[in-house]
Design an enzyme around this catalytic site. Structure first.
Site, PDB file in Angstrom:
ATOM      1  N   ARG A 250      -2.125  52.942 -43.871  1.00 29.72           N
ATOM      2  CA  ARG A 250      -3.212  51.886 -42.888  1.00 29.72           C
ATOM      3  C   ARG A 250      -3.062  51.399 -41.445  1.00 29.72           C
ATOM      4  NH1 ARG A 250      -2.872  51.490 -48.639  1.00 29.72           N
ATOM      5  NH2 ARG A 250      -1.122  50.918 -47.736  1.00 29.72           N
ATOM      6  N   THR A 251      -1.537  51.106 -40.802  1.00 32.20           N
ATOM      7  CA  THR A 251      -1.373  50.440 -39.954  1.00 32.20           C
ATOM      8  C   THR A 251      -1.275  51.544 -38.816  1.00 32.20           C
ATOM      9  OG1 THR A 251      -0.198  48.802 -40.507  1.00 32.20           O
ATOM     10  CG2 THR A 251      -0.065  49.251 -38.422  1.00 32.20           C
TER      11      THR A 251
ATOM     12  N   LYS B  84      19.036  63.545 -31.137  1.00 35.00           N
ATOM     13  CA  LYS B  84      20.279  63.610 -30.344  1.00 35.00           C
ATOM     14  C   LYS B  84      21.330  62.485 -29.286  1.00 35.00           C
ATOM     15  CE  LYS B  84      17.301  67.846 -29.218  1.00 35.00           C
ATOM     16  NZ  LYS B  84      16.822  68.186 -28.158  1.00 35.00           N
TER      17      LYS B  84
ATOM     18  N   ARG C  10       6.925  50.825 -34.534  1.00 35.49           N
ATOM     19  CA  ARG C  10       6.862  50.700 -35.533  1.00 35.49           C
ATOM     20  C   ARG C  10       8.142  50.658 -36.090  1.00 35.49           C
ATOM     21  NH1 ARG C  10       4.281  50.382 -41.748  1.00 35.49           N
ATOM     22  NH2 ARG C  10       3.244  48.594 -40.701  1.00 35.49           N
TER      23      ARG C  10
ATOM     24  N   HIS D  60       4.250  40.839 -37.887  1.00 33.73           N
ATOM     25  CA  HIS D  60       3.189  42.114 -37.790  1.00 33.73           C
ATOM     26  C   HIS D  60       2.241  41.525 -37.145  1.00 33.73           C
ATOM     27  CE1 HIS D  60       1.381  45.853 -39.099  1.00 33.73           C
ATOM     28  NE2 HIS D  60       2.069  45.532 -40.504  1.00 33.73           N
TER      29      HIS D  60
HETATM   30  C1  NCD Z   1       3.060  45.784 -44.931  1.00 25.90           C
HETATM   31  C2  NCD Z   1       3.966  45.902 -44.009  1.00 25.90           C
HETATM   32  O1  NCD Z   1       4.201  47.514 -43.215  1.00 25.90           O
HETATM   33  O2  NCD Z   1       5.026  45.320 -43.666  1.00 25.90           O
HETATM   34  N1  NCD Z   1       1.815  46.829 -44.719  1.00 25.90           N
HETATM   35  C3  NCD Z   1       0.748  47.245 -44.274  1.00 25.90           C
HETATM   36  O3  NCD Z   1       0.955  46.882 -42.581  1.00 25.90           O
HETATM   37  N2  NCD Z   1      -0.447  46.382 -44.464  1.00 25.90           N
HETATM   38  C4  NCD Z   1       3.079  45.178 -45.888  1.00 25.90           C
HETATM   39  C5  NCD Z   1       4.219  45.534 -47.036  1.00 25.90           C
HETATM   40  O4  NCD Z   1       4.606  46.811 -46.633  1.00 25.90           O
HETATM   41  O5  NCD Z   1       3.618  44.919 -47.917  1.00 25.90           O
END
Ligand code: NCD
Length: 324
Positions: A68-69, A100, A121, A149
């Site tokens: 999703r993100t 590397k 991320r 997040h």
């Molecule tokens: C979340 C995350 O990655 O922290 N997911 C997301 O970004 N929608 C929640 C999760 O992974 O449980």
């Protein structure tokens, strides 16, 4: 949410800024993100072709799995007429260069010269900050380990506003893995500004870290901690469910003990306060039964779709690209 026209000065509030944590955003910046997202949501509904980020490039750096993100950030860039570049996803914070032996700092310094913004991320709590320190362009934290997040929490706030009209006076119950779940660590720092009460529902081992709860209480926020889900849903206006974060447990046996602590099923929904909405950042494991999806208050798929206008707002505002 009704979109309103924003003046030039207000639109500058986030120009050139990083989005690393919820706490670092001011109330005015938070409001600006909500208003800009409503503007872009209207544009998406009207199927308007946008050119706000025409000629701009965003680096999408995901060193941890994401559906999703990542896709909603990348869709957001495309919807704004910009371009995305990326490195192949690896299970560790490893680009072909770090494999590397190159440091994150050096890698970021190089990418800085290629793009107008960076979305990052990582499983490392310090990675987004380290990236931001290395570069001039805005960095958006798309999840740093067990830390925060913020873009998810912004779309969560946007969803509650859309589902309920306002957040003031609501009782918001956060359920599940409040210890390792980074979305809730950001979310509480936005929720507290709207004058709502918080109920933390978790097994004792997975309760919200004490430093966060203590800070909220010191700021005068009404926080209740409980393990009793049924009692919580009988009073809650919003139930925010989280996945037990299997990958973050140092002790796998501990995960086995708590993994099925709560399941939101038809029985739980039947005992809920009328009009309660159910949110979840997704992915879900087993914590919400599929039968709950047909409940009118089940908002988690609508919530996931709100990720696009929110991330359009973040990218366009931080790169100073909003055209109104
Ligand atoms: C979340 C995350 O990655 O922290 N997911 C997301 O970004 N929608 C929640 C999760 O992974 O449980």
């Amino acid at each position: 949410m009704t979109a309103k026209k924003l003046d030039e000065k207000t639109l500058e509030l986030l120009k050139g800024q990083d989005i690393l944590s919820a706490k670092a955003l001011s109330d005015a910046q938070l409001q600006l993100i909500m208003d800009t997202a409503a503007h872009y949501e209207d544009a998406l509904k009207e199927k308007r072709r946008l050119y706000d980020m025409d000629g701009k490039i965003v680096a999408s750096l995901f060193f941890e799995p994401s559906t999703r993100t990542r896709l909603s950030f990348e869709a957001a860039v495309h919807r704004l007429g910009g371009e995305v570049i990326t490195v192949s996803e690896t299970p560790d914070i490893q680009t072909p260069s770090t494999a590397k032996g190159e440091t994150i700092y050096d890698t970021m310094k190089v990418i800085d010269g290629y793009v107008d913004a960076i979305v990052v991320r990582s499983h490392l709590n310090g990675a987004a900050k380290e990236a931001a320190e290395a570069v001039e362009v805005p960095v958006i934290n798309a999840g740093n380990g067990t830390g925060e997040h913020p873009s998810q929490a912004l779309l969560d706030i946007y969803t509650i506003l859309k589902e309920h009209g306002s957040i003031e006076g609501l009782k918001v119950a956060l359920l599940g893995d409040l210890k390792y779940g980074r979305t809730v660590h950001s979310l509480v720092h936005f929720l507290k500004r709207y004058g709502c009460d918080l109920i933390f529902v978790a097994p004792p081992q997975l309760q919200m870290p004490a430093e966060i709860t203590d800070e909220l209480r010191a700021q005068g926020i009404n926080v209740e901690e409980t393990a009793d889900l049924k009692a919580a849903v009988s009073r809650a206006d919003v139930l925010y469910v989280t996945r037990i974060q299997k990958e973050r447990f140092p002790d796998k046996e501990e995960f086995e003990r708590v993994k099925d602590s709560y399941i939101v099923d038809d029985e739980i929904v039947a005992s809920a306060k009328k009009g309660m909405s159910i949110l979840h950042p997704l992915p879900r494991a087993k914590e919400i039964a599929v039968s709950v999806d047909s409940y009118p208050g089940a908002a988690y798929f609508r919530q996931a779709h709100n990720g696009v206008p929110i991330r359009m707002a973040l990218l366009a505002l931080t790169t100073g690209s909003v055209l109104m």
